[in-house]
Design an enzyme around this catalytic site. Structure first.
Site, short mmCIF file in Angstrom:
data_model
loop_
_atom_site.label_atom_id
_atom_site.label_comp_id
_atom_site.label_asym_id
_atom_site.label_seq_id
_atom_site.Cartn_x
_atom_site.Cartn_y
_atom_site.Cartn_z
N HIS A 170 0.84 -1.22 0.00
CA HIS A 170 0.00 0.00 0.00
C HIS A 170 0.87 1.26 0.00
CE1 HIS A 170 -3.35 -2.68 1.30
NE2 HIS A 170 -2.37 -3.24 2.00
N LYS A 178 15.87 21.71 -10.89
CA LYS A 178 15.21 20.47 -11.27
C LYS A 178 16.08 19.51 -12.07
CE LYS A 178 11.30 19.41 -11.07
NZ LYS A 178 10.06 19.91 -11.67
N SER A 205 14.69 21.59 -16.04
CA SER A 205 13.49 22.38 -16.30
C SER A 205 13.93 23.69 -16.93
CB SER A 205 12.77 22.65 -14.98
OG SER A 205 11.98 23.80 -15.08
#
Ligand code: ARG
Length: 472
Positions: free
Chosen positions: A157, A284, A278
């Site tokens: 999960h 990024k 980016s």
């Protein structure tokens, strides 16, 4: 408009829009080599049984060889009015060798011809993809060996569940990709069947020798029913289904790489050469390759669904709808090939942040099951142990501690059965190494799995080499 090879009964020229709309040459020209190889075998067979003479056969075979070279040198002119690769080659043969070319299509139809071409294409595609899957498998085994000491949280999960060896996690993917390779091996049996001689749908009146054609093209068997042979695209559906499943596996690992390389996880760093920045945010480094591979999974599913939909409800035998089988097939082969090649290159270059993984595996109560098992081993029924440990975890959360940071007094206030040895038992390495069931994460078992994996790879490589040999 060029003269068409089938226009005897037609009194009107084909509408140009119809020619463009129905042409498949942009897609099926990549089958040229198989088409020519199939025609050469067909010629040899026709000459052997005396339907054409030896001189005619050699004129045709030489002409076909010249056309192949023209296509390879980029000297061949493709034209929508000639519909497909079969018509292009036959028309060019007529220009090259004259009237003898008109005999090539004896005892053959484009319906069995295209079935043959696609099967030949798929033999190569299948072997190429198995080869890549085995290389990918090798990359996983190599990583599993290299990182055998690295511990990582195992999740259910997406919640931390129990610590596992990173190698165990990696070998889970090894299993998936080996099953994919086996599915491709299995599909091979149904691809490797020679359909030529089924003609349009009913077989032919000529005394052809289908077994000889099959032998010349290295097919071990010939199709049993002429109607089925020109209608069957099951083998492509199977191939696309295996390709789709393989993309599912690539997509799942891609998702993990995206997550694991995030700042939140910080488990891995992707190689610069496989990431992009980016245009606005200087900090990024984006995991584009796993993202794109995850994204391209949808394309390959689309390819499978497109073909299933095309085939659904088609009456026997050949229908022109079936021309639409090739675009999805080629797209899936290209996409899967690219994705596997990228993974094979990228995987060994991923940086593993061992400390971050280790730290995550040691925090978040991943040892709770083992404390319950400890109590069970000392005589407490498992459900009671589960409840008791649940209370201990609740207490630990409240006090912002891990279980193994609680004092013996604190632990014993919940269960007197807990003794000093618990601190030795509740370490990630111990938790891992006690899971010695077959297929479990204990170091000893994972080392065994690596050895078995290597042996299986060698076996599959041998099987692949045999298929390559039988085909050529
Ligand atoms: N281009 C066709 C295809 O890809 C070849 C078979 C065409 N047969 C026909 N009767 N028009 O399916």
């Amino acid at each position: 408009m060029s003269q068409k090879l089938w226009d005897g009964r037609f009194s009107e020229k084909t509408d140009h829009r119809v020619e463009v709309f129905s042409s498949s040459i942009d897609v099926d020209k990549r089958l040229y080599a198989y088409d020519i190889e199939g025609s050469v075998a067909h010629c040899k067979m026709l000459a052997t049984v005396g339907i054409i003479n030896d001189e005619e056969a050699s004129i045709l075979i030489e002409g076909l060889g010249r056309i192949k070279r023209e296509i390879e040198h980029g000297d061949f002119v493709f034209d929508d009015s000639l519909e497909d690769i079969h018509m292009h080659i036959e028309t060019r043969l007529l220009q090259q060798v004259g009237k003898t070319a008109l005999k090539l299509h004896t005892a053959r139809s484009r319906n069995d011809q295209i079935a043959l071409d696609v099967r030949m294409f798929l033999r190569d595609a299948t072997l190429g993809l198995i080869d890549l899957l085995l290389k990918l498998g090798e990359a996983f085994v190599t990583l599993a060996k290299k990182y055998i000491q690295v511990i990582v949280p195992g999740y259910t999960h997406l919640q931390r569940a129990q610590p596992v060896l990173l190698s165990h996690h990696l070998l889970a993917y090894f299993e998936m990709f080996m099953r994919d390779a086996d599915r491709f091996f299995d599909g091979w049996e149904r691809i490797n069947v020679m359909p030529l001689g089924s003609a349009a749908l009913a077989g032919t009146t000529y005394p052809i020798d289908r077994h000889l054609t099959a032998k010349l093209l290295n097919f071990p068997t010939i199709s049993a029913n002429s109607i089925d042979a020109v209608s069957d695209r099951d083998f492509i559906v199977e191939f696309l289904s295996t390709a789709s499943l393989c993309m599912v596996h690539l997509s799942r690992i891609s998702e993990e790489l995206v997550l694991w390389s995030s700042y939140e996880f910080g488990f891995i760093e992707l190689p610069d050469a496989f990431s992009t920045g980016s245009s606005i945010m200087p900090q990024k480094k984006n995991p584009d390759i796993p993202e794109l591979i995850r994204g391209k999974t949808g394309r390959v599913f689309g390819d499978l669904i497109a073909l299933l939909t095309t085939l659904k409800g088609l009456p026997l035998a050949y229908n022109r709808d079936m021309q639409e089988d090739k675009a999805p097939l080629f797209d899936a082969v290209e996409t899967l090939t690219d994705c596997l090649e990228l993974y094979i290159k990228m995987l060994p270059k991923i940086k593993i942040n061992r400390e971050a993984m280790q730290k995550a595996a040691a925090t978040g109560y991943l040892d709770a099951t083992d404390l319950a098992d400890y109590l069970t081993n000392k005589g407490m029924p498992f459900r009671d142990a589960h409840h008791c440990v649940g209370q201990i975890v609740g207490y630990a959360i409240e006090n912002e501690k891990e279980i193994n940071e609680l004092s013996l007094d604190e632990l014993q206030s919940y269960a007197a059965l807990i003794k000093e040895d618990i601190y030795h038992i509740l370490t990630p390495q111990q938790i891992i190494d006690r899971r010695r069931t077959h297929g479990g994460t204990a170091t000893e078992k994972v080392n065994e799995a690596i050895a078995v994996g290597q042996k299986q790879l060698a076996k599959r490589r041998q099987k692949l080499a045999e298929l390559y040999k039988n085909k050529s």
